[in-house]
Design a protein around this motif. Structure first.
Motif, PDB file in Angstrom:
ATOM      1  N   PRO A 258       0.818  -1.218   0.000  1.00 24.16           N
ATOM      2  CA  PRO A 258       0.000   0.000   0.000  1.00 24.16           C
ATOM      3  C   PRO A 258       0.851   1.268   0.000  1.00 24.16           C
ATOM      4  O   PRO A 258       1.963   1.293   0.537  1.00 24.16           O
ATOM      5  CB  PRO A 258      -0.803  -0.116   1.304  1.00 24.16           C
ATOM      6  CG  PRO A 258      -0.832  -1.584   1.586  1.00 24.16           C
ATOM      7  CD  PRO A 258       0.517  -2.089   1.138  1.00 24.16           C
ATOM      8  N   ALA A 259       0.324   2.296  -0.597  1.00 26.48           N
ATOM      9  CA  ALA A 259       1.004   3.591  -0.641  1.00 26.48           C
ATOM     10  C   ALA A 259       1.056   4.200   0.763  1.00 26.48           C
ATOM     11  O   ALA A 259       0.231   3.895   1.632  1.00 26.48           O
ATOM     12  CB  ALA A 259       0.271   4.530  -1.589  1.00 26.48           C
ATOM     13  N   GLY A 260       2.035   5.050   0.968  1.00 31.08           N
ATOM     14  CA  GLY A 260       2.145   5.749   2.239  1.00 31.08           C
ATOM     15  C   GLY A 260       2.743   4.936   3.356  1.00 31.08           C
ATOM     16  O   GLY A 260       2.586   5.282   4.536  1.00 31.08           O
ATOM     17  N   THR A 261       3.433   3.847   3.028  1.00 31.72           N
ATOM     18  CA  THR A 261       4.013   2.986   4.067  1.00 31.72           C
ATOM     19  C   THR A 261       5.542   2.994   4.027  1.00 31.72           C
ATOM     20  O   THR A 261       6.176   2.117   4.604  1.00 31.72           O
ATOM     21  CB  THR A 261       3.496   1.538   3.913  1.00 31.72           C
ATOM     22  OG1 THR A 261       3.890   1.031   2.623  1.00 31.72           O
ATOM     23  CG2 THR A 261       1.989   1.484   4.032  1.00 31.72           C
ATOM     24  N   GLU A 262       6.102   3.972   3.345  1.00 31.02           N
ATOM     25  CA  GLU A 262       7.552   4.045   3.251  1.00 31.02           C
ATOM     26  C   GLU A 262       8.160   4.203   4.650  1.00 31.02           C
ATOM     27  O   GLU A 262       7.694   4.997   5.465  1.00 31.02           O
ATOM     28  CB  GLU A 262       7.972   5.229   2.367  1.00 31.02           C
ATOM     29  CG  GLU A 262       7.535   5.107   0.922  1.00 31.02           C
ATOM     30  CD  GLU A 262       6.063   5.416   0.690  1.00 31.02           C
ATOM     31  OE1 GLU A 262       5.404   5.915   1.643  1.00 31.02           O
ATOM     32  OE2 GLU A 262       5.574   5.141  -0.419  1.00 31.02           O
ATOM     33  N   GLY A 263       9.196   3.427   4.919  1.00 39.78           N
ATOM     34  CA  GLY A 263       9.876   3.518   6.206  1.00 39.78           C
ATOM     35  C   GLY A 263       9.221   2.738   7.327  1.00 39.78           C
ATOM     36  O   GLY A 263       9.743   2.737   8.451  1.00 39.78           O
ATOM     37  N   TRP A 264       8.118   2.060   7.055  1.00 36.39           N
ATOM     38  CA  TRP A 264       7.454   1.290   8.103  1.00 36.39           C
ATOM     39  C   TRP A 264       8.271   0.043   8.445  1.00 36.39           C
ATOM     40  O   TRP A 264       8.833  -0.601   7.558  1.00 36.39           O
ATOM     41  CB  TRP A 264       6.075   0.850   7.631  1.00 36.39           C
ATOM     42  CG  TRP A 264       5.009   1.908   7.644  1.00 36.39           C
ATOM     43  CD1 TRP A 264       5.182   3.251   7.526  1.00 36.39           C
ATOM     44  CD2 TRP A 264       3.600   1.676   7.756  1.00 36.39           C
ATOM     45  NE1 TRP A 264       3.964   3.885   7.554  1.00 36.39           N
ATOM     46  CE2 TRP A 264       2.979   2.948   7.695  1.00 36.39           C
ATOM     47  CE3 TRP A 264       2.815   0.543   7.891  1.00 36.39           C
ATOM     48  CZ2 TRP A 264       1.594   3.105   7.763  1.00 36.39           C
ATOM     49  CZ3 TRP A 264       1.438   0.690   7.961  1.00 36.39           C
ATOM     50  CH2 TRP A 264       0.830   1.956   7.907  1.00 36.39           C
ATOM     51  N   PRO A 265       8.308  -0.344   9.718  1.00 41.35           N
ATOM     52  CA  PRO A 265       8.970  -1.603  10.090  1.00 41.35           C
ATOM     53  C   PRO A 265       8.108  -2.789   9.641  1.00 41.35           C
ATOM     54  O   PRO A 265       6.899  -2.656   9.420  1.00 41.35           O
ATOM     55  CB  PRO A 265       9.070  -1.515  11.608  1.00 41.35           C
ATOM     56  CG  PRO A 265       7.926  -0.625  11.999  1.00 41.35           C
ATOM     57  CD  PRO A 265       7.810   0.391  10.902  1.00 41.35           C
TER      58      PRO A 265
END
Length: 205
Positions: A171-178
């Motif tokens: 999904p978009a907007g999840t950059e950098g999520w663990p």
């Protein structure tokens, strides 16, 4: 109404038949109720969709693992050490823009239990097994997945020897999520292809 009668009233006809069969087989000594409880507990708490969700999350953040997963899912997942046994021939298939995969077992209910846990009731139903092949777009719509008309849909038929795991798009907007947080986006249905991952805004920080 006694507690037992109350509990029985909350069970479906199928559940009542299963309970009756278990009672008969236990009385005849064919099965051990304690062993059955351990099996059920294992699939409900230790093995389940959370295993597959962790695999998908790893694939989203680790390009090398994703490449290995798509090349040989059985070996790639086994290397993670998250389950004791992975199906002898598990195939990972990736959903990308313009192409959508979904999985069915037209003959019975073959399913990657070790990665996704117990199969949902609808997966085993005759209606799903027939319509997934004849009208996959309609089935997806029933699950709330409406795809663009130009999206190619491919249906994969599981067998006793070959099972499938769908890798949904991140999904978009999840950059950098663990990975742990990413795994919460992954639903059982999106790993079958009858659903989509949760949106980023659905997962609190």
């Amino acid at each position: 109404m006694s507690p037992d009668e109350h509990n029985h009233s909350e069970l479906s006809p199928v559940q009542l038949r299963v309970r009756a069969l278990e009672t008969i087989l236990s009385a005849k000594g064919y099965i051990d109720p304690a062993a059955l409880d351990l099996i059920v507990e294992r699939y409900q708490t230790r093995i389940g969709p959370h295993i597959g969700a962790g695999v998908i999350a790893r694939a989203w953040v680790d390009v090398e693992f994703k490449r290995a997963l798509l090349a040989d899912a059985t070996s790639a997942i086994a290397a993670l050490g998250v389950v004791n046994h992975v199906g002898d021939h598990l195939i990972a298939i990736e959903n990308v823009p313009g192409h959508h995969d979904m999985v069915v077992c037209t003959l019975c209910s073959c399913y990657p239990w070790d990665v996704l846990g117990l199969p949902p009731v609808w997966y085993k139903s005759a209606a799903y097994r027939s319509r997934a092949v004849s009208d996959p777009r309609g089935v997806l719509a029933d699950f709330g997945v409406v795809l663009p008309e130009d999206t190619q849909i491919r249906v994969w038929d599981s067998t006793a020897e070959t099972r499938f795991l769908v890798v949904p798009p991140r999904p978009a907007g999840t950059e950098g999520w663990p990975e742990e947080r990413l795994a919460r986006l992954v639903t059982r249905d999106c790993m079958i292809g009858t659903g989509l991952p949760r949106r980023a805004e659905e997962i609190p920080t």
